[in-house]
Motif scaffolding. Structure first.
Motif, PDB file in Angstrom:
ATOM      1  N   UNK A 133       0.831  -1.211   0.000  1.00 44.51           N
ATOM      2  CA  UNK A 133       0.000   0.000   0.000  1.00 44.51           C
ATOM      3  C   UNK A 133       0.858   1.251   0.000  1.00 44.51           C
ATOM      4  N   UNK A 134       1.875   1.267   0.856  1.00 37.89           N
ATOM      5  CA  UNK A 134       2.773   2.429   0.921  1.00 37.89           C
ATOM      6  C   UNK A 134       3.438   2.656  -0.437  1.00 37.89           C
ATOM      7  N   UNK A 135       3.870   1.594  -1.102  1.00 36.57           N
ATOM      8  CA  UNK A 135       4.511   1.717  -2.405  1.00 36.57           C
ATOM      9  C   UNK A 135       3.528   2.265  -3.449  1.00 36.57           C
ATOM     10  N   UNK A 136       2.288   1.787  -3.373  1.00 38.17           N
ATOM     11  CA  UNK A 136       1.270   2.279  -4.312  1.00 38.17           C
ATOM     12  C   UNK A 136       1.028   3.775  -4.123  1.00 38.17           C
ATOM     13  N   UNK A 137       0.984   4.201  -2.861  1.00 38.67           N
ATOM     14  CA  UNK A 137       0.773   5.625  -2.578  1.00 38.67           C
ATOM     15  C   UNK A 137       1.924   6.463  -3.134  1.00 38.67           C
ATOM     16  N   UNK A 138       3.150   5.992  -2.974  1.00 39.35           N
ATOM     17  CA  UNK A 138       4.313   6.734  -3.477  1.00 39.35           C
ATOM     18  C   UNK A 138       4.261   6.853  -4.991  1.00 39.35           C
ATOM     19  N   UNK A 139       3.929   5.772  -5.689  1.00 38.11           N
ATOM     20  CA  UNK A 139       3.845   5.803  -7.149  1.00 38.11           C
ATOM     21  C   UNK A 139       2.761   6.754  -7.632  1.00 38.11           C
ATOM     22  N   UNK A 140       1.746   6.985  -6.802  1.00 38.94           N
ATOM     23  CA  UNK A 140       0.649   7.890  -7.182  1.00 38.94           C
ATOM     24  C   UNK A 140       1.108   9.338  -7.290  1.00 38.94           C
ATOM     25  N   UNK A 141       2.261   9.665  -6.730  1.00 43.17           N
ATOM     26  CA  UNK A 141       2.753  11.050  -6.796  1.00 43.17           C
ATOM     27  C   UNK A 141       3.397  11.353  -8.147  1.00 43.17           C
ATOM     28  N   UNK A 142       3.580  10.352  -9.009  1.00 44.77           N
ATOM     29  CA  UNK A 142       4.119  10.593 -10.349  1.00 44.77           C
ATOM     30  C   UNK A 142       3.130  11.439 -11.142  1.00 44.77           C
TER      31      UNK A 142
END
Length: 413
Positions: A108-117
Motif C-alpha cells: 500500500x505504501x509503495x502504491x501511494x508513493x507511485x501515485x505522486x508521479x
C-alpha cells in the motif's frame, strides 16, 4: 492492584524509525544541487500529510501508511531525477520489509508513493491525500520562495534555464493547472492558492513591463528619446566645444607670437632706416645688406602665419537667406533653429512657429540637433585647416630663415 502500563503503539514506532532513517539517508547521500527536494521539503510534506489525514478522519492504520509514504516519496532522488517515484517505492519496500512490516501494508505504501508521479491516476482517497500533501506548496504562503529554489535546482540538475518572464509564465501555468482532490486539502489550501495565482499574475505583468522597458532602452528609437541617444548628443556637443576652444587658443597663440616678431623686425628696420647716424655710418644692415634676406623671410613668414591664424580665430556664422520662405521650418533637415546664425534671419513669428513645431515633433528635434552638429563640424574643419596652415607656414619660415642666415654667415666668412 498495580497500574497497567500502556505500551506505545507499533505505528508510532515505525513512523519514528522511518523519519530517522530517511533524514539520515537524505543528509548523507542527497546531491548538493537538489536545493528544493531537500530534507526540508520532505519534512513539510510529512507535516501536511499528517494534517490532511487527521482532517479527513482516516483510521490510524491509514494515517500511518500515508505518513510513511510521505517520508519515502522523494528518496528516489538519491539515484535518479526523472521517474524517481518508482525508485522511492523500491527503497520504501526494501526498508519496510527489513523492519518486518506487513507485506500488504508495504505494498500500500509503495502504491501511494507511485501515485505522486505526474502521469499517475489517483483513484483512492489515500492516494489523493498524499498527492495533495505533496502539492501543498502551491497553496502555502512560502510558494514563491520555494519556486526560486526549484528554479535553481532545475538549472543545476537538468540544465534548464529560464528568463524571468519565462519562469513567471511557467509558474502561472503551473498554478492554474494545479488542483486539489480532497475536501480537506481544498479547505486548507484553496484560499492561499487563489491568492498565489493573483500574486503570480501581478509578478508576470511586472516582469513583462521590465522586459519591455529593457528592450526599448536597448533598441531605442527617435520616436522615443532614450538615455543613450541623449548621452551621445551631449558628448558630441561637449567634444565640439572643446575642440573649438582649443583651436581658438592655438590661433591666439600664433597671433601673439607672430605679432611680436613683426613688431621687433619692423621696429629694428625702422630704426636703422630712419636714423641719420645709421645712414652715414657703415653699420647694421646697411653695411651687411645680405642680413636683410633672412630678416625679410622671417617677416614674410610672420605676416603669412598671423593672417591664417586670424582667419582661423575669426567668427564664422552660417546662415540661410531662404529660411523665411520655408513653410515647414522644423522638419527641414537643412534648417537649424537651435543656432542663432539661422534663426536670426527669421521674423519673430516665423521663429516662434518653427520652435512650436520643433517641440511638438520629437523627430524634428533630433533632426535639428544633428544639423547643428554637422555645421559645428564644418566650422571646425575650416578652423583646423587654417590653423594647420598657419603652423606649417611658421615652421617652414623658421627653417628658411635659419638656412638663409647660415648661408649669409658662410658668405661673410
Amino acid at each position: 492492584m498495580e497500574p497497567i502500563l500502556t505500551q506505545k503503539p507499533a505505528k508510532a514506532e515505525i513512523v519514528k524509525n522511518a523519519k530517522a532513517y530517511v533524514l539520515a539517508l537524505l543528509e548523507e547521500k542527497l546531491p548538493a544541487q537538489l536545493v528544493y527536494h531537500s530534507p526540508k521539503h520532505t519534512t513539510a510534506v510529512v507535516k501536511e500529510a499528517r494534517a490532511l489525514s487527521e482532517a479527513a478522519g482516516l483510521s490510524e492504520a491509514d494515517q500511518e501508511a500515508v505518513v510513511l509514504a510521505a517520508w519515502f516519496h522523494d528518496t528516489g532522488y538519491l539515484d535518479t531525477y526523472d521517474g524517481h517515484e518508482f525508485r522511492s517505492a523500491e527503497l520504501a519496500g526494501e526498508w519496510l520489509t527489513q523492519q518486518g512490516y506487513p507485506a500488504e501494508r508495504t505494498e500500500l505504501v509503495q502504491t501511494l508513493i507511485k501515485a505522486t508521479h505526474r502521469d499517475a491516476t489517483r483513484e483512492t482517497e489515500l492516494e489523493q491525500l498524499l498527492v495533495d500533501a505533496d502539492m501543498s506548496g502551491m497553496g502555502r504562503d512560502d510558494f514563491f520562495a520555494n519556486a526560486e529554489l526549484l528554479r535553481a535546482e532545475w538549472e543545476t540538475s537538468l540544465g534548464k534555464t529560464y528568463s524571468n518572464t519565462e519562469w513567471a509564465e511557467n509558474q502561472l501555468a503551473f498554478l492554474l493547472a494545479g488542483k486539489y482532490y480532497t475536501k480537506a486539502a481544498k479547505d486548507r489550501y484553496q484560499d492561499q492558492h487563489k491568492d498565489n495565482i493573483k500574486e503570480q499574475r501581478k509578478l508576470l505583468k511586472k516582469t513583462e513591463k521590465k522586459k519591455k522597458k529593457k528592450t526599448e532602452e536597448e533598441e531605442g528609437t527617435f520616436a522615443e528619446p532614450k538615455r543613450g541617444i541623449e548621452t551621445m548628443f551631449r558628448t558630441m556637443y561637449s567634444n565640439h566645444m572643446k575642440l573649438s576652444d582649443m583651436a581658438d587658443k592655438k590661433a591666439n597663440m600664433m597671433i601673439s607670437l607672430n605679432a611680436v616678431l613683426m613688431s621687433l623686425i619692423i621696429t629694428y628696420f625702422g630704426a636703422k632706416l630712419g636714423s641719420k647716424t645709421a645712414a652715414l655710418s657703415n653699420v647694421g644692415v646697411i653695411r651687411n645688406p645680405i642680413i636683410a634676406v633672412p630678416m625679410g623671410i622671417l617677416l614674410a613668414t610672420a605676416l603669412a602665419s598671423v593672417i591664417t591664424a586670424i582667419l582661423c580665430a575669426q567668427p564664422d556664422v552660417t546662415s540661410f537667406k531662404w529660411l523665411k520662405r520655408s513653410p515647414q521650418i522644423a522638419t527641414n533637415r537643412r534648417v537649424n533653429l537651435l543656432f542663432f546664425g539661422n534663426f536670426s534671419k527669421l521674423s519673430l513669428d516665423d521663429f516662434q512657429s518653427g520652435m512650436t513645431q520643433l517641440m511638438q515633433q520629437k523627430d524634428a528635434l533630433y533632426t535639428n540637433m544633428v544639423t547643428d552638429i554637422y555645421y559645428l563640424g564644418d566650422v571646425l574643419t575650416k578652423k583646423y585647416r587654417l590653423l594647420r596652415l598657419s603652423y606649417t607656414i611658421f615652421m617652414v619660415g623658421l627653417i628658411l630663415t635659419a638656412l638663409s642666415f647660415g648661408i649669409a654667415l658662410l658668405y661673410k666668412m
